[in-house]
Every structure is written in C-alpha cells, then in structure tokens.
Motif scaffolding. Sequence first.
Motif, PDB file in Angstrom:
ATOM      1  N   ASP A 169      85.627  -0.933  -5.297  1.00 31.56           N
ATOM      2  CA  ASP A 169      84.929  -2.133  -5.127  1.00 31.56           C
ATOM      3  C   ASP A 169      83.629  -1.900  -4.358  1.00 31.56           C
ATOM      4  O   ASP A 169      82.372  -2.693  -4.883  1.00 31.56           O
ATOM      5  CB  ASP A 169      86.008  -3.285  -4.477  1.00 31.56           C
ATOM      6  N   ILE A 170      83.663  -1.332  -3.094  1.00 29.40           N
ATOM      7  CA  ILE A 170      82.405  -1.053  -2.382  1.00 29.40           C
ATOM      8  C   ILE A 170      81.448  -0.074  -2.940  1.00 29.40           C
ATOM      9  O   ILE A 170      80.300  -0.602  -3.233  1.00 29.40           O
ATOM     10  CB  ILE A 170      83.055  -0.531  -1.058  1.00 29.40           C
ATOM     11  N   LYS A 171      81.883   0.675  -3.795  1.00 26.34           N
ATOM     12  CA  LYS A 171      80.925   1.488  -4.544  1.00 26.34           C
ATOM     13  C   LYS A 171      80.440   0.773  -5.790  1.00 26.34           C
ATOM     14  O   LYS A 171      79.151   0.935  -5.946  1.00 26.34           O
ATOM     15  CB  LYS A 171      81.984   2.808  -5.378  1.00 26.34           C
ATOM     16  N   ALA A 172      81.291  -0.008  -6.296  1.00 27.45           N
ATOM     17  CA  ALA A 172      80.552  -0.863  -7.291  1.00 27.45           C
ATOM     18  C   ALA A 172      79.421  -1.747  -6.779  1.00 27.45           C
ATOM     19  O   ALA A 172      78.453  -1.941  -7.465  1.00 27.45           O
ATOM     20  CB  ALA A 172      81.558  -1.721  -8.150  1.00 27.45           C
ATOM     21  N   TYR A 173      79.835  -2.357  -5.583  1.00 29.17           N
ATOM     22  CA  TYR A 173      78.657  -3.327  -4.945  1.00 29.17           C
ATOM     23  C   TYR A 173      77.529  -2.618  -4.612  1.00 29.17           C
ATOM     24  O   TYR A 173      76.350  -2.954  -5.162  1.00 29.17           O
ATOM     25  CB  TYR A 173      79.539  -3.821  -3.859  1.00 29.17           C
ATOM     26  N   TYR A 174      77.562  -1.307  -4.112  1.00 29.93           N
ATOM     27  CA  TYR A 174      76.678  -0.501  -3.877  1.00 29.93           C
ATOM     28  C   TYR A 174      75.816   0.088  -5.029  1.00 29.93           C
ATOM     29  O   TYR A 174      74.495  -0.334  -5.387  1.00 29.93           O
ATOM     30  CB  TYR A 174      76.776   0.695  -2.942  1.00 29.93           C
ATOM     31  N   PHE A 175      76.471   0.361  -6.081  1.00 33.47           N
ATOM     32  CA  PHE A 175      75.952   0.874  -7.383  1.00 33.47           C
ATOM     33  C   PHE A 175      75.132  -0.261  -8.191  1.00 33.47           C
ATOM     34  O   PHE A 175      74.170  -0.276  -8.739  1.00 33.47           O
ATOM     35  CB  PHE A 175      76.712   1.521  -8.156  1.00 33.47           C
ATOM     36  N   GLU A 176      75.868  -1.489  -8.305  1.00 34.31           N
ATOM     37  CA  GLU A 176      75.209  -2.589  -9.055  1.00 34.31           C
ATOM     38  C   GLU A 176      74.072  -3.066  -8.016  1.00 34.31           C
ATOM     39  O   GLU A 176      73.051  -3.268  -8.894  1.00 34.31           O
ATOM     40  CB  GLU A 176      76.163  -3.782  -9.268  1.00 34.31           C
ATOM     41  N   ALA A 177      74.253  -3.184  -7.036  1.00 38.75           N
ATOM     42  CA  ALA A 177      72.807  -3.676  -6.360  1.00 38.75           C
ATOM     43  C   ALA A 177      71.545  -2.556  -6.440  1.00 38.75           C
ATOM     44  O   ALA A 177      70.671  -2.917  -6.578  1.00 38.75           O
ATOM     45  CB  ALA A 177      73.245  -3.789  -4.655  1.00 38.75           C
ATOM     46  N   ALA A 178      71.938  -1.307  -6.393  1.00 33.76           N
ATOM     47  CA  ALA A 178      70.988  -0.360  -6.343  1.00 33.76           C
ATOM     48  C   ALA A 178      70.305  -0.106  -7.634  1.00 33.76           C
ATOM     49  O   ALA A 178      69.356   0.459  -7.634  1.00 33.76           O
ATOM     50  CB  ALA A 178      71.438   1.182  -5.870  1.00 33.76           C
ATOM     51  N   THR A 179      71.028  -0.613  -8.956  1.00 31.76           N
ATOM     52  CA  THR A 179      70.335  -0.298 -10.157  1.00 31.76           C
ATOM     53  C   THR A 179      70.055  -1.704 -10.475  1.00 31.76           C
ATOM     54  O   THR A 179      69.960  -1.891 -11.877  1.00 31.76           O
ATOM     55  CB  THR A 179      71.515   0.123 -11.129  1.00 31.76           C
ATOM     56  N   ALA A 180      69.936  -2.819  -9.812  1.00 31.08           N
ATOM     57  CA  ALA A 180      69.316  -4.156  -9.893  1.00 31.08           C
ATOM     58  C   ALA A 180      68.219  -4.271 -10.922  1.00 31.08           C
ATOM     59  O   ALA A 180      67.886  -4.928 -11.776  1.00 31.08           O
ATOM     60  CB  ALA A 180      69.414  -5.205  -9.012  1.00 31.08           C
ATOM     61  N   ARG A 181      67.403  -3.322 -10.415  1.00 32.56           N
ATOM     62  CA  ARG A 181      65.834  -3.288 -10.832  1.00 32.56           C
ATOM     63  C   ARG A 181      65.822  -2.635 -12.234  1.00 32.56           C
ATOM     64  O   ARG A 181      66.778  -1.949 -12.615  1.00 32.56           O
ATOM     65  CB  ARG A 181      64.844  -2.330 -10.067  1.00 32.56           C
ATOM     66  N   PRO A 182      65.146  -3.137 -13.062  1.00 30.38           N
ATOM     67  CA  PRO A 182      64.852  -2.688 -14.412  1.00 30.38           C
ATOM     68  C   PRO A 182      64.580  -1.227 -14.517  1.00 30.38           C
ATOM     69  O   PRO A 182      63.983  -0.746 -13.385  1.00 30.38           O
ATOM     70  CB  PRO A 182      63.723  -3.370 -15.144  1.00 30.38           C
ATOM     71  N   GLY A 183      64.945  -0.433 -15.672  1.00 30.16           N
ATOM     72  CA  GLY A 183      64.764   0.777 -15.517  1.00 30.16           C
ATOM     73  C   GLY A 183      65.883   1.927 -15.522  1.00 30.16           C
ATOM     74  O   GLY A 183      66.975   1.483 -14.906  1.00 30.16           O
TER      75      GLY A 183
END
Lengths: 153, 232
Positions: free
Chosen positions: B164-178
């Motif tokens: 869950d914590i990893k998903a939070y970081y990864f989703e936030a970190a890839t929120a920008r397009p690209g």
Amino acid sequence: MVRVDEFPDEFREDYLNREMPAFDESPFVLGPPLAERRVSLISTAGLHRKGDRPFTEESGDFRIIPKDLPDEDLVMTHVSSNFDRIGFMKDADVAFPINRLKELAADGVIGGVAEYHYSFMGATEPDKMAPSVAEIVAAMKADKVDAVMLCPV
Amino acid sequence: MSLVREHSEKIKPPRALWCGFELGRPFGAPNEPDFQRRVLAEALALLERPEGPILDDFPDGPPGGFTGADDEDNEGWTCPVNFGGGEEPDLEKDPAGAVRREMALLRSWYGLALENNGKTMVGVSGIGIEQCVDYLSAFALDPDAPPFRTDIPRYNFFKLCVDDIKAYYFEAATARPGPATDKEVADWYYGQSAMGEFLLKLNDICSRLDDPVLRKMSDRRLIPVHQHHLKS
C-alpha cells in the motif's frame, strides 16, 4: 523497467533456467472460427475485486472477476516485487485486457466475452493450481466459453 | 501470451505469442488501446491456425519504447518532489515520522494521480495508509507487535502494508504525464526516500526472524532484485 535481461546476472540465470512443468505431449485442438468464440481471460497477476481475499504466498487458489467489474474495483495482490506495476496503476488493460476484449466482440472479431474471468497469483508451484483449474473448467463450460487467453505478468 | 520466451520454449503450450514487453505489461503499454487491441487480436488469431505447437514472436516493442530515458524526445522520469531540506525526523528514532513527512510532501501528487487514473491501488491492506505506517513502525521495534488484522497471516498483512505504501509513492511519483519505468521510480524509492531506507531495515529484520515465510520474503519479495545492491 523490468525486463528479464535487466535482472542482475545471478537472478536472470536463476529465472531463465527455472524448472518448468514438462509435458509428454502438447495438446492441440481445433474449434469454431474466432468470430464465433466466447473468450475468457485467466490472469496470473494476482488480481481480484477490491475487498476480496488478498492472495497469499504459495497459494494455488483463484479469484473470479466478473465481466463488468468497474476498472477501479480491480486490485492486485501478487506477492512478487519483480515486475512493473506502474502500467497497471494507470490502466488495468495493460495486464487484464477486458475492455479490449469487449471492443473485439463489438467489432465482430470474436463471438463474445465470457461472463466470468479468473486470476491466479502466478508465483506458485503449478501443481498447487491444478485443483483450481478443474473448478474453473466446470465454470467455463457453464459459461459456454470456448477460448481462453492466459495472461502472465 | 508469453513474456519469457525461454519459459514458453520449455513448456510448449499449444499456441503462444511472445511479446518482448516489460514484465507486468503483457499488452504493451498503459493507455495505448489501439496497440493493446492489436496484441490481443494477434494472440487470439492463433486459435484459427490448424497446426501447432505455435510460438510466434510479436514483431514490435511497446509504444514509446522501453525507457523514457533512451528516447530523444523525452527527458525521462524525474521525481516531482524534493525530500531534502526542512526539518527531517530521524529515521532511526522515528521511522513513522520520517515516512509521514514524505507522504505529506507527496500528497497533492497522489491526489492528481487519483484524478488522472480514476482509481488507486492503495487500500489492499484493508486499513488506512497511516495505519500501515504505524504497523510497520511497530514491527520494526518488535516483529511480534500485534497485526491490525488477524483474518490473514501476519506475513500477508505485513506485505500488504508494504504494498500500500509503495503504491502511494509510485502513484504520486508518476502522476505527471509522460512515461515512467519501474526501474527509474524504484531507483528513487528504494535508493533515495526515507521509506526506501526503512524498507531495507525491515527487510534486514525479516531476514533474521524465525518466521520462515517472512525470512524467505526478505530474499526478493520486499526488495526487487534490481535493487539488491542496496541491501547491507
């Protein structure tokens, strides 16, 4: 990137040389034209409905995924950390192409989409999945499925 | 579908289409419906072939190539936040505080990801993300600290908190397009965040436990193999 050729050497060798199930023969059957087939997906990505039981280590059980489950209700509890999940975070069809399957049915490329689809958690000894497969086969017969797509991760 | 050709060569399934995509992306790339449909249709078309076993190769790589960094038109993924500066809690003394601080810095990016993706993978533990942090921090002090769920094995609950914590970081970190690849984001997560450092510590604790499953998980379940150089 998670490609096998980018794994560190020892893991890559271990992964590629892993013992695989051996079969004396490769069954091969013919069936109706694709445009008449009803297709079901089986994923090994550890997918299930939000709120369904998470997958555990070494489990050979499976979860049922209804055809019209909203994308946001499909989650992943695979035990491995060694494949990409960013793709799935953005678009579940990259691993479980249920929406693409529906489009192929709408275009007449396939006959139809099964009512139920299935997921295992693939980091498991294949023998442990065998009892589940028998259950799924029975369910698929009832669902008039005559084509199955196995989707790994 | 086949992602590891060597495995399919050994198993010899009746019909298989090998695709040289990243593990985790058997239909190529997210939000590329035309490409995904092409891969799916090509695999399904094998059903009409009269003889086998068949192991065909899909001719193309995924749209956008494999890495953003190698693509001249794209500068590759960079983390949207800077964790440096400000008052940083001591990870040794207060891992939960250090992780919460990072999560607060990522929060608006996580919100954007939620909006863009229309969904989140956070939540598989069945408890709130703050509680996931609390549990892992209690586990670090005493691995026998009671898990917040007893309907599933302890190792399972532990791993779901980690996920869950990893998903939070990864989703936030890839929120920008690209495009962003797993390796790029993982290099940052495991190598540069307090949570990554905390995970390495948790992994080390697991490697010394009597619990055989948690001990085994410390091999490659908690830290991906491409980050094993970070292990002590």
